[in-house]
Design an enzyme around this catalytic site. Sequence first.
Site, mmCIF file in Angstrom:
data_model
loop_
_atom_site.group_PDB
_atom_site.id
_atom_site.type_symbol
_atom_site.label_atom_id
_atom_site.label_comp_id
_atom_site.label_asym_id
_atom_site.label_seq_id
_atom_site.Cartn_x
_atom_site.Cartn_y
_atom_site.Cartn_z
ATOM 1 N N GLU A 161 10.419 26.726 49.705
ATOM 2 C CA GLU A 161 11.730 27.324 49.640
ATOM 3 C C GLU A 161 12.434 26.406 48.719
ATOM 4 O OE1 GLU A 161 15.194 28.296 52.767
ATOM 5 O OE2 GLU A 161 15.099 26.134 52.174
ATOM 6 N N THR A 174 26.057 18.970 52.813
ATOM 7 C CA THR A 174 25.643 17.777 53.649
ATOM 8 C C THR A 174 26.762 17.485 54.616
ATOM 9 O OG1 THR A 174 24.740 17.314 51.629
ATOM 10 C CG2 THR A 174 24.759 15.482 53.073
HETATM 11 P P1 0O2 Z 1 16.940 22.062 57.615
HETATM 12 O O1 0O2 Z 1 17.489 21.011 58.669
HETATM 13 O O2 0O2 Z 1 17.832 22.162 56.297
HETATM 14 O O3 0O2 Z 1 15.479 22.282 57.642
HETATM 15 P P2 0O2 Z 1 14.447 31.895 56.619
HETATM 16 O O4 0O2 Z 1 14.073 30.385 56.349
HETATM 17 O O5 0O2 Z 1 14.906 32.577 55.279
HETATM 18 O O6 0O2 Z 1 13.336 32.435 57.600
HETATM 19 P P3 0O2 Z 1 16.927 30.857 57.588
HETATM 20 O O7 0O2 Z 1 16.330 29.574 58.096
HETATM 21 O O8 0O2 Z 1 17.880 31.625 58.532
HETATM 22 O O9 0O2 Z 1 15.534 31.726 57.536
HETATM 23 O O10 0O2 Z 1 17.256 30.877 55.938
HETATM 24 P P4 0O2 Z 1 18.447 30.346 55.274
HETATM 25 O O11 0O2 Z 1 19.826 30.946 55.844
HETATM 26 O O12 0O2 Z 1 18.264 30.679 53.895
HETATM 27 O O13 0O2 Z 1 18.518 28.946 55.542
HETATM 28 C C1 0O2 Z 1 17.497 27.999 55.280
HETATM 29 C C2 0O2 Z 1 18.157 26.569 54.934
HETATM 30 O O14 0O2 Z 1 19.177 26.620 54.349
HETATM 31 C C3 0O2 Z 1 18.683 25.824 56.145
HETATM 32 O O15 0O2 Z 1 17.285 25.368 56.938
HETATM 33 C C4 0O2 Z 1 19.436 24.889 55.664
HETATM 34 O O16 0O2 Z 1 18.616 23.886 55.080
HETATM 35 C C5 0O2 Z 1 20.203 25.739 54.617
HETATM 36 N N1 0O2 Z 1 21.275 26.412 55.135
HETATM 37 C C6 0O2 Z 1 21.404 27.548 55.435
HETATM 38 N N2 0O2 Z 1 22.739 27.892 55.858
HETATM 39 C C7 0O2 Z 1 23.234 26.612 56.266
HETATM 40 C C8 0O2 Z 1 24.662 26.581 56.362
HETATM 41 O O17 0O2 Z 1 25.437 27.331 56.837
HETATM 42 N N3 0O2 Z 1 25.106 25.199 56.197
HETATM 43 C C9 0O2 Z 1 24.345 24.042 55.819
HETATM 44 N N4 0O2 Z 1 24.652 23.039 55.634
HETATM 45 N N5 0O2 Z 1 23.044 24.428 55.481
HETATM 46 C C10 0O2 Z 1 22.462 25.730 55.700
HETATM 47 P P5 0O2 Z 1 17.252 25.130 58.468
HETATM 48 O O18 0O2 Z 1 16.103 25.253 58.953
HETATM 49 O O19 0O2 Z 1 18.551 25.705 58.915
HETATM 50 O O20 0O2 Z 1 17.592 23.483 58.531
#
Ligand code: 0O2
Length: 219
Positions: A161, A174
Amino acid sequence: MSENNDAHINTMENAIHIFEDADSWSTVMLLYNSALKKINIKLEILNDEFQHAHQYNPIEHVKTRLKSAESIVRKLKRRGYESTTENMVKYVNDIAGVRVICSFTSDIYRIADMLASQSDIHVLFIKDYIKNPKESGYKSYHMIVTVPIYLSNGAVETKVEIQIRTVAMDFWATLEHKINYKFFDNVPEHIKRDLRSCAEMVSDLDAKMMDLNEQVRSL
Ligand code: 0O2
């Protein structure tokens, strides 16, 4: 696997069966880690070439991370899947994560296009949270891609990703992430409102900075 690496490029789902004699978790993590290195070097080359051709660096910095085992298990559980290696390679797209921080919004699309046009990068899907921000105010450009990783006995298309965003978008994301963590995702309404208002300021700032940069470059 075949002697000819190019002829036999496997998906990760196939690879875990092919490597089933080995510890499939370690093999998969080795693939993700190698994919991070490969994308990182591609970004470094693009940045160097840009500096060489235009005396300008579109990339401020790059961060890479492998998702922790706890975080992978949490994500699978949240989506109703059992914690198996097969489910993790199939359903968790961000085990290998690269975050590219740019100065200007225009750089984001430039970097994304340059990566997408490389023949060994296969774009699975794109989530453009810049054109379509999340309700929270979150803005970032996400690409889920695969790159072939050549191991001693064959190649495996490995998922990464890539999140591309400006310095200002990253600052906002952040802080918002920290706030969500502190409140266990139950953020009080007034804080959510303030965050949305900050997200609008971030968009205005990004637009003004890009405009200013273009004015200066045209002089
Ligand atoms: P972490 O702690 O960063 O690992 P998919 O991965 O496409 O199957 P997902 O996870 O819903 O499904 O995809 P999306 O929405 O593209 O989000 C992937 C990552 O983007 C998240 O990973 C976050 O890092 C970031 N992200 C998405 N939405 C938000 C948000 O509203 N706020 C912030 N700060 N970051 C966001 P993780 O696994 O949620 O978390």
